[in-house]
Design a protein around this motif. Structure first.
Motif, PDB file in Angstrom:
ATOM      1  N   ALA A  56       0.822  -1.212   0.000  1.00  0.00           N
ATOM      2  CA  ALA A  56       0.000   0.000   0.000  1.00  0.00           C
ATOM      3  C   ALA A  56       0.854   1.259   0.000  1.00  0.00           C
ATOM      4  O   ALA A  56       0.464   2.286  -0.582  1.00  0.00           O
ATOM      5  CB  ALA A  56      -0.929   0.001   1.212  1.00  0.00           C
ATOM      6  N   LYS A  57       2.023   1.189   0.628  1.00  0.00           N
ATOM      7  CA  LYS A  57       2.905   2.357   0.696  1.00  0.00           C
ATOM      8  C   LYS A  57       3.761   2.531  -0.552  1.00  0.00           C
ATOM      9  O   LYS A  57       4.400   3.576  -0.717  1.00  0.00           O
ATOM     10  CB  LYS A  57       3.828   2.239   1.919  1.00  0.00           C
ATOM     11  N   ASN A  58       3.779   1.526  -1.399  1.00  0.00           N
ATOM     12  CA  ASN A  58       4.699   1.548  -2.541  1.00  0.00           C
ATOM     13  C   ASN A  58       3.974   1.337  -3.869  1.00  0.00           C
ATOM     14  O   ASN A  58       4.477   0.631  -4.757  1.00  0.00           O
ATOM     15  CB  ASN A  58       5.782   0.491  -2.354  1.00  0.00           C
ATOM     16  N   VAL A  59       2.825   1.968  -4.008  1.00  0.00           N
ATOM     17  CA  VAL A  59       2.065   1.835  -5.251  1.00  0.00           C
ATOM     18  C   VAL A  59       2.853   2.350  -6.460  1.00  0.00           C
ATOM     19  O   VAL A  59       2.896   1.680  -7.505  1.00  0.00           O
ATOM     20  CB  VAL A  59       0.705   2.538  -5.128  1.00  0.00           C
ATOM     21  N   PRO A  60       3.502   3.546  -6.390  1.00  0.00           N
ATOM     22  CA  PRO A  60       4.272   4.000  -7.553  1.00  0.00           C
ATOM     23  C   PRO A  60       5.359   3.008  -7.957  1.00  0.00           C
ATOM     24  O   PRO A  60       5.582   2.773  -9.155  1.00  0.00           O
ATOM     25  CB  PRO A  60       4.876   5.329  -7.089  1.00  0.00           C
ATOM     26  N   ALA A  61       6.032   2.430  -6.962  1.00  0.00           N
ATOM     27  CA  ALA A  61       7.067   1.446  -7.275  1.00  0.00           C
ATOM     28  C   ALA A  61       6.459   0.208  -7.921  1.00  0.00           C
ATOM     29  O   ALA A  61       7.009  -0.349  -8.878  1.00  0.00           O
ATOM     30  CB  ALA A  61       7.815   1.058  -6.000  1.00  0.00           C
ATOM     31  N   ALA A  62       5.311  -0.223  -7.417  1.00  0.00           N
ATOM     32  CA  ALA A  62       4.647  -1.398  -7.977  1.00  0.00           C
ATOM     33  C   ALA A  62       4.255  -1.165  -9.436  1.00  0.00           C
ATOM     34  O   ALA A  62       4.391  -2.056 -10.279  1.00  0.00           O
ATOM     35  CB  ALA A  62       3.418  -1.754  -7.149  1.00  0.00           C
ATOM     36  N   VAL A  63       3.783   0.043  -9.728  1.00  0.00           N
ATOM     37  CA  VAL A  63       3.404   0.380 -11.104  1.00  0.00           C
ATOM     38  C   VAL A  63       4.624   0.320 -12.018  1.00  0.00           C
ATOM     39  O   VAL A  63       4.585  -0.263 -13.107  1.00  0.00           O
ATOM     40  CB  VAL A  63       2.748   1.770 -11.158  1.00  0.00           C
ATOM     41  N   ARG A  64       5.722   0.937 -11.562  1.00  0.00           N
ATOM     42  CA  ARG A  64       6.942   0.940 -12.380  1.00  0.00           C
ATOM     43  C   ARG A  64       7.430  -0.482 -12.630  1.00  0.00           C
ATOM     44  O   ARG A  64       7.737  -0.846 -13.781  1.00  0.00           O
ATOM     45  CB  ARG A  64       8.043   1.750 -11.680  1.00  0.00           C
ATOM     46  N   GLU A  65       7.500  -1.284 -11.579  1.00  0.00           N
ATOM     47  CA  GLU A  65       8.045  -2.629 -11.732  1.00  0.00           C
ATOM     48  C   GLU A  65       7.115  -3.534 -12.526  1.00  0.00           C
ATOM     49  O   GLU A  65       7.568  -4.415 -13.256  1.00  0.00           O
ATOM     50  CB  GLU A  65       8.359  -3.229 -10.359  1.00  0.00           C
ATOM     51  N   THR A  66       5.795  -3.316 -12.401  1.00  0.00           N
ATOM     52  CA  THR A  66       4.844  -4.096 -13.200  1.00  0.00           C
ATOM     53  C   THR A  66       5.047  -3.829 -14.678  1.00  0.00           C
ATOM     54  O   THR A  66       5.035  -4.752 -15.510  1.00  0.00           O
ATOM     55  CB  THR A  66       3.397  -3.764 -12.797  1.00  0.00           C
ATOM     56  N   ARG A  67       5.272  -2.559 -15.013  1.00  0.00           N
ATOM     57  CA  ARG A  67       5.471  -2.215 -16.424  1.00  0.00           C
ATOM     58  C   ARG A  67       6.743  -2.856 -16.969  1.00  0.00           C
ATOM     59  O   ARG A  67       6.769  -3.359 -18.098  1.00  0.00           O
ATOM     60  CB  ARG A  67       5.517  -0.696 -16.580  1.00  0.00           C
ATOM     61  N   THR A  68       7.816  -2.860 -16.173  1.00  0.00           N
ATOM     62  CA  THR A  68       9.045  -3.488 -16.661  1.00  0.00           C
ATOM     63  C   THR A  68       8.903  -5.005 -16.735  1.00  0.00           C
ATOM     64  O   THR A  68       9.545  -5.653 -17.566  1.00  0.00           O
ATOM     65  CB  THR A  68      10.246  -3.139 -15.749  1.00  0.00           C
TER      66      THR A  68
END
Length: 410
Positions: free
Chosen positions: A317-329
């Protein structure tokens, strides 16, 4: 006088370094290394980027910084002594804009405080002198950052262990550890193990002291002895792509981005390997298995272990931006390559092929915060290395000094 018997569980670079250090500190002791795989360095040690970190990022005066700097010197000396490939190819950390330039200044100040030799800040012209195809408004140059064959280092450590009359029990999985008193009233540690291939009865051995360096399985092994459930290992995989030989020829050393404090992991960087190949990566995405290196399938046990951990959901929940970036890669080769193109433009997806995958043993506390320092638990006779974070491979020989001193002082 009774011979001291010590077991080390884990045949990665840290466990092997610990076994070697024990044999040097306690001549005549019986040292046994348990490793469930049929070879040493089968997991994190043999599946990382091969970078020997100089100590740029770590808090000055902290254990990570201290062990990293000492570890570099010990590793370099060991590699030279054993004839293992070690190349000071150098590294630049590239700032794309003014904000990253300011962050770069902080990294530079830490590097100087940590005693990283000859580190300096450079401008765009010097960037291209060092890496002709890299671009940025500024960079930090660490000319002595190196690359090494970590698997070769681990094999050389294993040879030292056996040459010192230590024993390697490959293909042997430890199932439980228990502190107890023997029939003679002697305090000891009992290890139960079995052949990892199956088909043989459980074996029971008694030791005076046990040190666990089990990496991806460290929390589970500690739990068998009654140790705390946390920190818990949450596995994150990292994929690499390999540059074509023609494109790889354009890279002289290591080209890294400036760490973004919004993200818990560094992101894609460009790494020359000891064998001359050049990798892009890694990304960092939740792995569906602690030891799952193929790109299909899952381990129900490992997945269940993560999803039932409340701290993981707090972390997510605290790392949504990171999750988005890593999902795209993870989903797009083009997005992965574009991450590297930010500081080395001109890499086309057609010029890369899929490379190896590693899995990182990321330790996490119950509140979802990531563990960024060493965690050593246990008792006088049983020492658990619950977390030996990056740069563990770089620092392994220095970490061994620290762990063995800790264990013997108990």
């Amino acid at each position: 006088m009774t011979q001291m018997r010590v077991a080390v569980i884990g045949g990665g670079i840290v466990g092997l370094s610990v076994a070697r250090e024990l044999l040097q500190r306690r001549p005549g002791a019986e040292v046994v290394v348990y490793e469930k795989e049929d070879e040493v360095a089968a997991h994190q040690t043999g599946r990382n980027s091969g970078v020997v970190h100089a100590g740029l990022y770590y808090e000055p005066g902290g254990l990570k910084a201290t062990l990293c700097r000492r570890g570099v010197g010990l590793l370099h000396e060991f590699a030279q002594d054993k004839g293992v490939t070690y190349d000071e190819c150098g590294k630049i950390v590239v700032a794309k804009d003014q904000l990253e330039r300011e962050r770069l200044q902080n990294i530079f100040e830490r590097a100087v405080a940590n005693g990283v030799p000859d580190v300096r800040l450079i401008g765009p012209d010097e960037i291209t002198e060092i890496e002709p195809h890299a671009v940025g408004v500024a960079a930090l140059h660490s000319p002595h950052t190196a690359i090494v064959d970590f698997k070769g280092i681990a094999k050389a450590l294993a040879e030292d262990v056996t040459a010192g009359d230590g024993h390697l029990r490959l293909g042997t999985e430890v199932t439980s550890i228990e502190e107890a008193r023997t029939g003679a009233g002697r305090e000891a540690v009992i290890i139960r193990s079995r052949s990892a291939a199956g088909g043989s009865p459980e074996q029971i051995d008694i030791f005076d002291q046990v040190i666990t360096c089990a990496g991806l399985q460290s929390d589970r092994l500690a739990r068998t002895s009654g140790d705390s459930a946390f920190p818990k290992i949450v596995p994150f995989y990292g994929d690499y792509f390999m540059l074509s030989p023609e494109k790889a020829a354009q890279v002289r050393g290591l080209i890294y981005p400036v760490p973004d404090p919004r993200f818990p992991f560094l992101g894609v960087h460009i790494t020359r390997r000891y064998d001359g190949e050049v990798m892009l990566g890694p990304n960092a995405f939740l792995s569906l298995g602690r030891e799952l290196y193929r790109r299909a399938g899952l381990s129900p046990k490992d997945v269940f272990d993560v999803v039932r951990t409340p701290g993981f959901w707090k972390f997510a929940a605290k790392n949504v931006p990171a999750a988005v970036r890593e999902t795209r890669t993870a989903l797009s080769k083009k997005v992965f390559v574009d991450e590297a193109n930010q500081y080395m433009p001109g890499i086309d997806p057609s010029e890369v092929t899929r490379g190896p995958r590693g899995v990182r043993a990321q330790a996490m506390y119950a509140d979802g915060s990531l563990v960024d320092d060493f965690v050593i638990t246990g008792s006088s006779r049983l020492v658990h290395v619950r977390n030996a974070p990056s740069p563990a491979a770089t620092s392994a020989l220095a970490i061994a000094e620290h762990i063995v001193s800790e264990a013997l002082s108990r």
